[in-house]
Design an enzyme around this catalytic site. Structure first.
Site, PDB file in Angstrom:
ATOM      1  N   ARG A  72     -42.171 -36.837  13.034  1.00 30.41           N
ATOM      2  CA  ARG A  72     -41.564 -37.941  13.719  1.00 30.41           C
ATOM      3  C   ARG A  72     -42.349 -39.209  13.274  1.00 30.41           C
ATOM      4  O   ARG A  72     -41.362 -40.343  12.602  1.00 30.41           O
ATOM      5  CB  ARG A  72     -41.736 -37.467  15.126  1.00 30.41           C
ATOM      6  N   THR A 129     -31.177 -25.138  23.151  1.00 26.76           N
ATOM      7  CA  THR A 129     -30.876 -26.565  23.101  1.00 26.76           C
ATOM      8  C   THR A 129     -29.684 -25.633  23.496  1.00 26.76           C
ATOM      9  O   THR A 129     -29.068 -25.035  22.740  1.00 26.76           O
ATOM     10  CB  THR A 129     -30.566 -27.195  21.723  1.00 26.76           C
ATOM     11  N   SER A 155     -23.386 -30.034  15.525  1.00 23.37           N
ATOM     12  CA  SER A 155     -24.428 -31.232  14.359  1.00 23.37           C
ATOM     13  C   SER A 155     -24.804 -29.518  13.337  1.00 23.37           C
ATOM     14  O   SER A 155     -25.452 -28.568  13.748  1.00 23.37           O
ATOM     15  CB  SER A 155     -25.555 -31.630  15.001  1.00 23.37           C
ATOM     16  N   TYR A 187     -28.007 -29.795  13.105  1.00 22.39           N
ATOM     17  CA  TYR A 187     -29.623 -29.776  13.935  1.00 22.39           C
ATOM     18  C   TYR A 187     -29.154 -29.113  15.049  1.00 22.39           C
ATOM     19  O   TYR A 187     -30.360 -27.620  14.828  1.00 22.39           O
ATOM     20  CB  TYR A 187     -30.276 -30.534  14.559  1.00 22.39           C
ATOM     21  N   HIS A 188     -28.428 -28.673  15.493  1.00 23.10           N
ATOM     22  CA  HIS A 188     -28.081 -27.733  16.841  1.00 23.10           C
ATOM     23  C   HIS A 188     -28.130 -26.363  15.994  1.00 23.10           C
ATOM     24  O   HIS A 188     -28.070 -25.292  16.582  1.00 23.10           O
ATOM     25  CB  HIS A 188     -26.317 -27.968  18.215  1.00 23.10           C
ATOM     26  N   LYS A 230     -30.837 -24.551  15.633  1.00 16.75           N
ATOM     27  CA  LYS A 230     -31.313 -23.728  16.906  1.00 16.75           C
ATOM     28  C   LYS A 230     -30.645 -22.445  17.198  1.00 16.75           C
ATOM     29  O   LYS A 230     -31.351 -21.248  17.582  1.00 16.75           O
ATOM     30  CB  LYS A 230     -31.480 -24.799  17.728  1.00 16.75           C
ATOM     31  N   ASN A 238     -32.426 -42.464  27.475  1.00 18.57           N
ATOM     32  CA  ASN A 238     -33.723 -43.555  27.205  1.00 18.57           C
ATOM     33  C   ASN A 238     -32.869 -44.542  26.778  1.00 18.57           C
ATOM     34  O   ASN A 238     -33.826 -46.107  26.411  1.00 18.57           O
ATOM     35  CB  ASN A 238     -34.072 -42.966  26.541  1.00 18.57           C
ATOM     36  N   TYR A 293     -20.147 -43.757  23.712  1.00 19.04           N
ATOM     37  CA  TYR A 293     -19.552 -42.584  22.255  1.00 19.04           C
ATOM     38  C   TYR A 293     -18.309 -42.875  23.125  1.00 19.04           C
ATOM     39  O   TYR A 293     -18.597 -41.084  23.665  1.00 19.04           O
ATOM     40  CB  TYR A 293     -20.922 -42.093  21.641  1.00 19.04           C
TER      41      TYR A 293
HETATM   42  N1  USQ Z   1     -24.576 -40.868  22.982  1.00 27.14           N
HETATM   43  C1  USQ Z   1     -23.798 -41.573  24.006  1.00 27.14           C
HETATM   44  N2  USQ Z   1     -24.277 -42.902  23.278  1.00 27.14           N
HETATM   45  C2  USQ Z   1     -26.002 -42.978  22.524  1.00 27.14           C
HETATM   46  C3  USQ Z   1     -25.836 -41.469  22.374  1.00 27.14           C
HETATM   47  C4  USQ Z   1     -25.587 -40.767  22.630  1.00 27.14           C
HETATM   48  O1  USQ Z   1     -22.471 -41.325  24.325  1.00 27.14           O
HETATM   49  O2  USQ Z   1     -26.144 -43.927  22.506  1.00 27.14           O
HETATM   50  C5  USQ Z   1     -23.729 -39.490  23.762  1.00 27.14           C
HETATM   51  C6  USQ Z   1     -23.924 -38.083  22.775  1.00 27.14           C
HETATM   52  O3  USQ Z   1     -22.331 -38.477  22.043  1.00 27.14           O
HETATM   53  C7  USQ Z   1     -23.174 -36.585  23.179  1.00 27.14           C
HETATM   54  C8  USQ Z   1     -24.392 -37.196  24.432  1.00 27.14           C
HETATM   55  O4  USQ Z   1     -24.785 -38.348  25.181  1.00 27.14           O
HETATM   56  O5  USQ Z   1     -22.223 -36.539  23.527  1.00 27.14           O
HETATM   57  C9  USQ Z   1     -25.924 -36.666  24.057  1.00 27.14           C
HETATM   58  O6  USQ Z   1     -26.454 -37.210  22.522  1.00 27.14           O
HETATM   59  P1  USQ Z   1     -28.109 -37.126  22.602  1.00 27.14           P
HETATM   60  O7  USQ Z   1     -27.945 -37.971  21.527  1.00 27.14           O
HETATM   61  O8  USQ Z   1     -28.963 -37.918  23.779  1.00 27.14           O
HETATM   62  O9  USQ Z   1     -28.602 -36.136  22.520  1.00 27.14           O
HETATM   63  P2  USQ Z   1     -28.560 -34.696  21.215  1.00 27.14           P
HETATM   64  O10 USQ Z   1     -27.942 -35.350  19.980  1.00 27.14           O
HETATM   65  O11 USQ Z   1     -26.956 -33.602  21.572  1.00 27.14           O
HETATM   66  O12 USQ Z   1     -29.923 -34.181  21.240  1.00 27.14           O
HETATM   67  C10 USQ Z   1     -30.398 -34.128  22.098  1.00 27.14           C
HETATM   68  C11 USQ Z   1     -31.782 -34.191  21.918  1.00 27.14           C
HETATM   69  C12 USQ Z   1     -31.768 -32.615  21.002  1.00 27.14           C
HETATM   70  C13 USQ Z   1     -32.156 -31.414  21.688  1.00 27.14           C
HETATM   71  C14 USQ Z   1     -30.549 -32.247  22.832  1.00 27.14           C
HETATM   72  C15 USQ Z   1     -30.082 -31.464  23.952  1.00 27.14           C
HETATM   73  O13 USQ Z   1     -31.947 -34.643  20.232  1.00 27.14           O
HETATM   74  O14 USQ Z   1     -32.735 -32.430  20.740  1.00 27.14           O
HETATM   75  O15 USQ Z   1     -31.613 -30.194  21.451  1.00 27.14           O
HETATM   76  O16 USQ Z   1     -30.209 -33.256  23.164  1.00 27.14           O
HETATM   77  S1  USQ Z   1     -28.025 -30.720  23.590  1.00 27.14           S
HETATM   78  O17 USQ Z   1     -27.741 -31.791  24.237  1.00 27.14           O
HETATM   79  O18 USQ Z   1     -27.960 -29.909  25.672  1.00 27.14           O
HETATM   80  O19 USQ Z   1     -27.853 -29.595  22.909  1.00 27.14           O
END
Ligand code: USQ
Length: 382
Positions: free
Chosen positions: A35, A144, A179, A181-182, A185, A240, A255
């Site tokens: 990272r 995840t 994705s 990444y997912h 998992k 965050n 988004y």
């Molecule tokens: N999103 C926005 N605006 C932003 C960033 C993200 O609307 O500026 C949206 C994304 O499109 C998505 C949601 O917020 O629908 C969550 O996005 P994220 O970037 O916070 O999370 P994600 O890419 O899904 O991945 C994060 C961690 C990953 C973990 C996952 C859990 O990076 O390691 O596995 O959250 S989960 O989302 O339940 O799969």
């Protein structure tokens, strides 16, 4: 209890290490600095300045008198992982050592290949190291919630009973990730399930939602113990990112329609869940899957909550709906079960104005470090 944390330098790994050390566990860390190096390579500095891992554990020892062992190395190197297992003899191992970013995995062939190799070979090596050197060791693997995707039926905790032509069977809940990444998992889960069936290993797979927050009791003690918190489009997670955007006065980057709903949790609750998993291990021959989040929210709801808390601090963020760089459902059904960690005793720290305001105030102290040019999304799924 001897607990080995793989990925012990990361956003979740380092705060987990401090919390477990403080609670009296004997903790050892392995990290390959992926990272940190990726952030340097792509010029994506985190919010807080970071000591090296050796400096962090030295400071921790100075502040608490407790020692944490460190190995800088890559768990996809079996010889290295084997040496750590031989010397430390872990009773539980927490695997955070994965390329964790969905956008990173979608950047191009190099990053896609790295994500697959790192995540799958890391898991495979871990399984073999446990089998060879610590067969009773409990593997706690970070999965995840994104493995399930957003199906139009309720999401169960890992398993689904299916009746087909009059016969019944229990399967892993159907998974459909959004994705690469997912998807790794999902493949991790499948690999673990194979070895649980074949070698009788004890495994907990925690299906975690997006984590928010950057403050734990240990970090409150000294800012130099801060964890690697990113706000850029690659490594920053949504809540965050919104907190940082509110501090710098940029419109919050929702988004698409913003109805994407996920199960979120505070960093403090991630650590609490890990501790519950350690203290209540899976049985030998069990793949225990627990859904790890405390509340579901849409992106629009998160943006509204951040605006409300920031408003109380004299900040006035606005919300901007951007073209969604990802391919994901922007309006969907979402009803995941999450009873198992509550049954083990999890007491959630929910998202309140007070929680948001504490994070905002912390970020404000580092306002000068924040770069607006790394915030807008550039990585697309197209
Ligand atoms: N999103 C926005 N605006 C932003 C960033 C993200 O609307 O500026 C949206 C994304 O499109 C998505 C949601 O917020 O629908 C969550 O996005 P994220 O970037 O916070 O999370 P994600 O890419 O899904 O991945 C994060 C961690 C990953 C973990 C996952 C859990 O990076 O390691 O596995 O959250 S989960 O989302 O339940 O799969």
């Amino acid at each position: 209890m001897r607990v080995l944390i793989l990925g012990g330098d990361g956003y979740l790994g380092w705060p987990t290490a401090m919390a477990l050390s403080e609670a009296g566990y004997d903790v050892a860390l392995v990290d390959n600095y992926f990272r940190r190096n990726a952030c340097v390579e792509r010029d994506l500095p985190p919010i807080f300045p970071l000591l090296t891992l050796h400096e962090r554990v030295a400071l921790w020892q100075q502040l608490t008198g407790r020692s944490i062992q460190v190995t800088i190395g890559d768990i996809t190197n079996f010889d290295l992982l084997e040496r750590v297992f031989q010397t430390f003899k872990p009773e539980a191992v927490i695997d955070y050592a994965e390329q964790p970013s969905a956008p990173y995995s979608m950047l191009g062939p190099r990053e896609a290949h790295f994500t697959v190799r790192n995540n799958l070979c890391g898991t495979l090596n871990l399984i073999h190291a446990v089998k060879r050197h610590a067969p009773d060791c409990h593997i706690i693997k970070l999965g995840t919630m994104g493995e399930y995707g957003t199906p139009n039926i309720d999401i169960e905790e890992g398993w689904l009973e299916v009746e087909h032509k009059g016969r019944r069977e229990k399967f892993l809940y159907p998974r459909q990730a959004g994705s690469l990444y997912h998807t790794t998992k999902i493949q991790d889960t499948d690999m673990l399930w194979f070895y649980v069936r074949t070698w009788g290993m004890r495994v907990t797979d925690l299906m975690q939602g997006p984590v928010y927050g950057m403050i734990t009791p240990q970090i409150r003690r000294d800012d130099r113990l801060a964890t690697c918190t990113n706000y850029d489009e690659i490594f920053g997670t949504v809540l965050n990112r919104f907190l940082v955007q509110a501090v710098v006065g940029m419109p919050l980057t929702v988004y698409g329609k913003g109805q994407q709903t996920r199960g979120y949790l505070n960093l403090i609750d991630t650590i609490a869940c890990i501790r519950l998993a350690i203290d209540h291990p899976a049985a030998a021959g069990e793949l225990r899957i627990m859904n790890q989040f405390t509340e579901t929210m849409s992106v629009n709801e998160i943006a509204a909550r951040v605006c409300q808390a920031a408003g109380q601090m004299g900040l006035n963020p606005t919300v901007n709906h951007l073209v969604n760089p990802r391919k994901e459902a922007e309006e969907h059904y979402y009803n995941p079960t999450h009873n198992k960690l509550t049954a083990l005793g999890l007491q959630p720290h929910l998202l309140t104005d007070a929680v948001l305001m504490e994070q905002l105030a912390f970020i404000q102290r580092y306002r000068a470090r924040i770069r607006d040019d790394i915030i807008l999304p550039r990585t697309t799924w197209a």
